[in-house]
Design a protein around this motif. Structure first.
Motif, PDB file in Angstrom:
ATOM      1  N   GLU A 139       1.460  77.668  48.746  1.00 13.72           N
ATOM      2  CA  GLU A 139       0.372  78.301  49.491  1.00 13.72           C
ATOM      3  C   GLU A 139      -0.975  77.602  49.276  1.00 13.72           C
ATOM      4  N   LYS A 140      -1.108  76.911  48.148  1.00 11.95           N
ATOM      5  CA  LYS A 140      -2.376  76.241  47.850  1.00 11.95           C
ATOM      6  C   LYS A 140      -2.146  74.770  47.545  1.00 11.95           C
ATOM      7  N   ARG A 141      -3.228  74.014  47.650  1.00 12.78           N
ATOM      8  CA  ARG A 141      -3.168  72.589  47.338  1.00 12.78           C
ATOM      9  C   ARG A 141      -3.373  72.384  45.832  1.00 12.78           C
ATOM     10  N   PRO A 142      -2.871  71.267  45.296  1.00 19.09           N
ATOM     11  CA  PRO A 142      -3.044  71.028  43.859  1.00 19.09           C
ATOM     12  C   PRO A 142      -4.498  70.769  43.473  1.00 19.09           C
ATOM     13  N   SER A 143      -4.840  71.195  42.254  1.00 19.98           N
ATOM     14  CA  SER A 143      -6.185  71.003  41.720  1.00 19.98           C
ATOM     15  C   SER A 143      -6.265  69.754  40.849  1.00 19.98           C
ATOM     16  N   ARG A 144      -5.144  69.376  40.256  1.00 22.41           N
ATOM     17  CA  ARG A 144      -5.084  68.203  39.390  1.00 22.41           C
ATOM     18  C   ARG A 144      -3.777  67.464  39.675  1.00 22.41           C
ATOM     19  N   ILE A 145      -3.878  66.144  39.835  1.00 23.51           N
ATOM     20  CA  ILE A 145      -2.686  65.317  40.032  1.00 23.51           C
ATOM     21  C   ILE A 145      -2.762  64.124  39.083  1.00 23.51           C
ATOM     22  N   LEU A 146      -1.654  63.873  38.387  1.00 19.17           N
ATOM     23  CA  LEU A 146      -1.581  62.760  37.445  1.00 19.17           C
ATOM     24  C   LEU A 146      -0.500  61.770  37.856  1.00 19.17           C
ATOM     25  N   PHE A 147      -0.851  60.485  37.785  1.00 17.61           N
ATOM     26  CA  PHE A 147       0.114  59.384  37.895  1.00 17.61           C
ATOM     27  C   PHE A 147       0.056  58.601  36.582  1.00 17.61           C
ATOM     28  N   ASP A 148       1.151  58.566  35.835  1.00 18.61           N
ATOM     29  CA  ASP A 148       1.260  57.695  34.666  1.00 18.61           C
ATOM     30  C   ASP A 148       2.292  56.632  35.050  1.00 18.61           C
ATOM     31  N   LEU A 149       1.824  55.415  35.278  1.00 27.15           N
ATOM     32  CA  LEU A 149       2.649  54.392  35.907  1.00 27.15           C
ATOM     33  C   LEU A 149       3.526  53.592  34.947  1.00 27.15           C
ATOM     34  N   GLY A 150       3.520  53.937  33.678  1.00 30.89           N
ATOM     35  CA  GLY A 150       4.344  53.211  32.709  1.00 30.89           C
ATOM     36  C   GLY A 150       5.775  53.712  32.670  1.00 30.89           C
ATOM     37  N   ILE A 151       6.656  52.906  32.080  1.00 31.48           N
ATOM     38  CA  ILE A 151       8.027  53.363  31.862  1.00 31.48           C
ATOM     39  C   ILE A 151       8.069  54.098  30.524  1.00 31.48           C
ATOM     40  N   SER A 152       9.031  54.997  30.386  1.00 28.55           N
ATOM     41  CA  SER A 152       9.126  55.783  29.152  1.00 28.55           C
ATOM     42  C   SER A 152       9.805  54.978  28.052  1.00 28.55           C
ATOM     43  N   TYR A 153       9.625  55.432  26.837  1.00 27.35           N
ATOM     44  CA  TYR A 153      10.279  54.824  25.672  1.00 27.35           C
ATOM     45  C   TYR A 153      11.794  54.884  25.846  1.00 27.35           C
ATOM     46  N   TYR A 154      12.277  56.016  26.338  1.00 30.99           N
ATOM     47  CA  TYR A 154      13.717  56.172  26.543  1.00 30.99           C
ATOM     48  C   TYR A 154      14.244  55.147  27.546  1.00 30.99           C
ATOM     49  N   GLN A 155      13.530  54.960  28.650  1.00 33.03           N
ATOM     50  CA  GLN A 155      13.956  53.977  29.649  1.00 33.03           C
ATOM     51  C   GLN A 155      13.978  52.572  29.051  1.00 33.03           C
ATOM     52  N   ALA A 156      12.939  52.263  28.268  1.00 33.69           N
ATOM     53  CA  ALA A 156      12.817  50.923  27.692  1.00 33.69           C
ATOM     54  C   ALA A 156      13.933  50.621  26.697  1.00 33.69           C
ATOM     55  N   LYS A 157      14.340  51.628  25.932  1.00 32.59           N
ATOM     56  CA  LYS A 157      15.317  51.403  24.871  1.00 32.59           C
ATOM     57  C   LYS A 157      16.764  51.645  25.306  1.00 32.59           C
ATOM     58  N   ASN A 158      16.966  52.103  26.523  1.00 35.07           N
ATOM     59  CA  ASN A 158      18.315  52.368  27.016  1.00 35.07           C
ATOM     60  C   ASN A 158      18.885  51.085  27.628  1.00 35.07           C
TER      61      ASN A 158
ATOM     62  N   GLY B  40     -12.747  69.638  45.135  1.00 32.75           N
ATOM     63  CA  GLY B  40     -13.058  69.852  43.726  1.00 32.75           C
ATOM     64  C   GLY B  40     -11.941  69.434  42.798  1.00 32.75           C
ATOM     65  N   GLY B  41     -10.831  68.974  43.370  1.00 26.61           N
ATOM     66  CA  GLY B  41      -9.688  68.542  42.572  1.00 26.61           C
ATOM     67  C   GLY B  41      -9.897  67.158  41.981  1.00 26.61           C
ATOM     68  N   ARG B  42      -9.051  66.817  40.999  1.00 33.42           N
ATOM     69  CA  ARG B  42      -9.192  65.535  40.307  1.00 33.42           C
ATOM     70  C   ARG B  42      -7.857  64.789  40.299  1.00 33.42           C
ATOM     71  N   LEU B  43      -7.956  63.505  40.583  1.00 33.09           N
ATOM     72  CA  LEU B  43      -6.793  62.619  40.594  1.00 33.09           C
ATOM     73  C   LEU B  43      -6.936  61.624  39.452  1.00 33.09           C
ATOM     74  N   ALA B  44      -5.975  61.621  38.525  1.00 32.75           N
ATOM     75  CA  ALA B  44      -6.006  60.718  37.374  1.00 32.75           C
ATOM     76  C   ALA B  44      -4.839  59.744  37.450  1.00 32.75           C
ATOM     77  N   VAL B  45      -5.132  58.477  37.166  1.00 30.97           N
ATOM     78  CA  VAL B  45      -4.099  57.446  37.183  1.00 30.97           C
ATOM     79  C   VAL B  45      -4.186  56.629  35.896  1.00 30.97           C
ATOM     80  N   ILE B  46      -3.054  56.529  35.194  1.00 36.26           N
ATOM     81  CA  ILE B  46      -2.967  55.653  34.026  1.00 36.26           C
ATOM     82  C   ILE B  46      -2.112  54.455  34.428  1.00 36.26           C
ATOM     83  N   SER B  47      -2.722  53.277  34.448  1.00 38.79           N
ATOM     84  CA  SER B  47      -2.007  52.052  34.808  1.00 38.79           C
ATOM     85  C   SER B  47      -1.858  51.166  33.580  1.00 38.79           C
ATOM     86  N   TYR B  48      -0.983  50.154  33.693  1.00 40.63           N
ATOM     87  CA  TYR B  48      -0.673  49.335  32.525  1.00 40.63           C
ATOM     88  C   TYR B  48      -0.735  47.834  32.785  1.00 40.63           C
TER      89      TYR B  48
END
Length: 341
Positions: free
Chosen positions: A142-161, A277-285
């Motif tokens: 019913e409502k739009r998001p107030s906060r959106i996060l993109f963390d663009l790295g791979i996880s430790y599990y993915q890296a070690k599998n 008023g929402g915030r978009l955060a991106v963590i890039s590597y």
């Protein structure tokens, strides 16, 4: 076929069970992210960039929907839920948290973790973040998001599998797909099927390595001998040196998953969806991702659609890098969507 896929996933999940949250993937710059998501805009700018004179009009806004578009092992997602529950108990029951990930193994892990913590207002979706707008329309939020996060790295599990093939430190298949079920072409398929011109283009553009063309040529003529990540690593090492290994692996991963094009689409879709008023955060590597994020933030600012809360990217503290070496290349950028009447 479906039963076979689920059998493989459940087998891999038993491996995942030994990975507690901090090992599956330690969330990068969590403290900084919480500041940029919860502190008033002017206060957070004054805290991180005291030398910058940026004045933001006061506008009351209560976050109601949080989205982690790359939820992975839930490091950021569950930390945000816990923080919000502890600091905003009066709003918690009316707040929705959404976790999206393209990796089915991550989704299985998240669903089990959700049951363990009994969060009824958390919704998990197996999807690509390029479909974030369609997902919200399909699920009738019913409502739009107030906060959106993109963390663009791979996880430790993915890296070690070893079954995933993301890391050159573990011998395994050269797969590199985030979505091993719906995506058919692996990184090895690219190596085996691409002509020399195409392979050079991929490695030059996506690795930014000065020896990319030379390495591509060597890989092309040696492709019949390449079967595992270690086979690939040896060829890169002989041709380009140690510094080239992570760059070439990065290039193949980007090409396999269409990462840069997907990022462009995902950013546009997420920004459209974000409420006023929402915030978009991106963590890039790496610089290729960061340049795209920087360009889009600058474009939105010039179009008077909001304010860049990070005039320069925020980077991990020396203490965080000491405790989590994987965080060392992280760069956090945050944009405040601000529709002026």
């Amino acid at each position: 076929m479906a039963k076979v896929i689920m059998k493989i996933l459940l087998k891999n999940y038993t491996k995942m069970e030994r990975f507690v949250n901090e090992i599956f993937h330690t969330p990068v710059m969590l403290k900084e992210l919480i500041d940029f998501f919860f502190l008033p805009p002017q206060q957070v700018i004054n805290k991180y960039f005291p030398q910058k004179k940026i004045i933001i009009e006061k506008k009351k806004e209560t976050p109601q929907i949080f989205v982690d578009a790359t939820a992975g092992g839930g490091g950021h997602l569950f930390s945000l839920i816990n923080y919000y529950q502890k600091n905003f108990p009066q709003n918690f029951c009316d707040t929705i948290f959404v976790g999206i990930d393209i990796d089915k193994e991550a989704i299985i892990y998240l669903e089990e973790k959700k049951k363990r913590f009994n969060f009824d207002n958390l919704f998990i979706y197996w999807d690509n973040y390029v479909n974030i707008k369609k997902l919200f329309e399909r699920e009738h939020f019913e409502k739009r998001p107030s906060r959106i996060l993109f963390d663009l790295g791979i996880s430790y599990y993915q890296a070690k599998n070893s079954e995933r093939g993301f890391s050159f430190t573990v011998e395994g298949k050269i797969d590199m797909r985030f979505d091993q079920i719906r995506k058919k072409m692996t990184a090895l398929d690219i190596i085996k099927k691409a002509n020399l011109k195409k392979l050079k283009k991929i490695l030059k553009e996506f690795s930014e390595d000065p020896k990319a063309a030379q390495i591509a040529t060597k890989i092309f003529y040696k492709k019949k001998t390449i079967h595992t990540t270690y086979d690939l690593k040896k060829i890169i090492l002989a041709c380009g040196g140690k510094e080239s290994i992570p760059r070439i692996f990065q290039a193949l991963r980007i090409a396999t998953n269409d990462e840069l094009e997907n990022l462009k689409i995902g950013l546009k879709e997420a920004f459209w969806l974000l409420n006023d008023g929402g915030r978009l955060a991106v963590i890039s590597y790496h610089s290729l991702e960061d340049k795209i994020v920087k360009r889009y933030f600058k474009m939105w600012k010039e179009e008077n659609k909001g304010v860049i809360l990070t005039p320069k990217p925020v980077t991990p503290s020396s203490l965080e890098i000491e405790n989590n070496l994987c965080a060392r290349s992280g760069r956090l950028r945050v944009f405040l969507k601000y529709e002026k009447n």
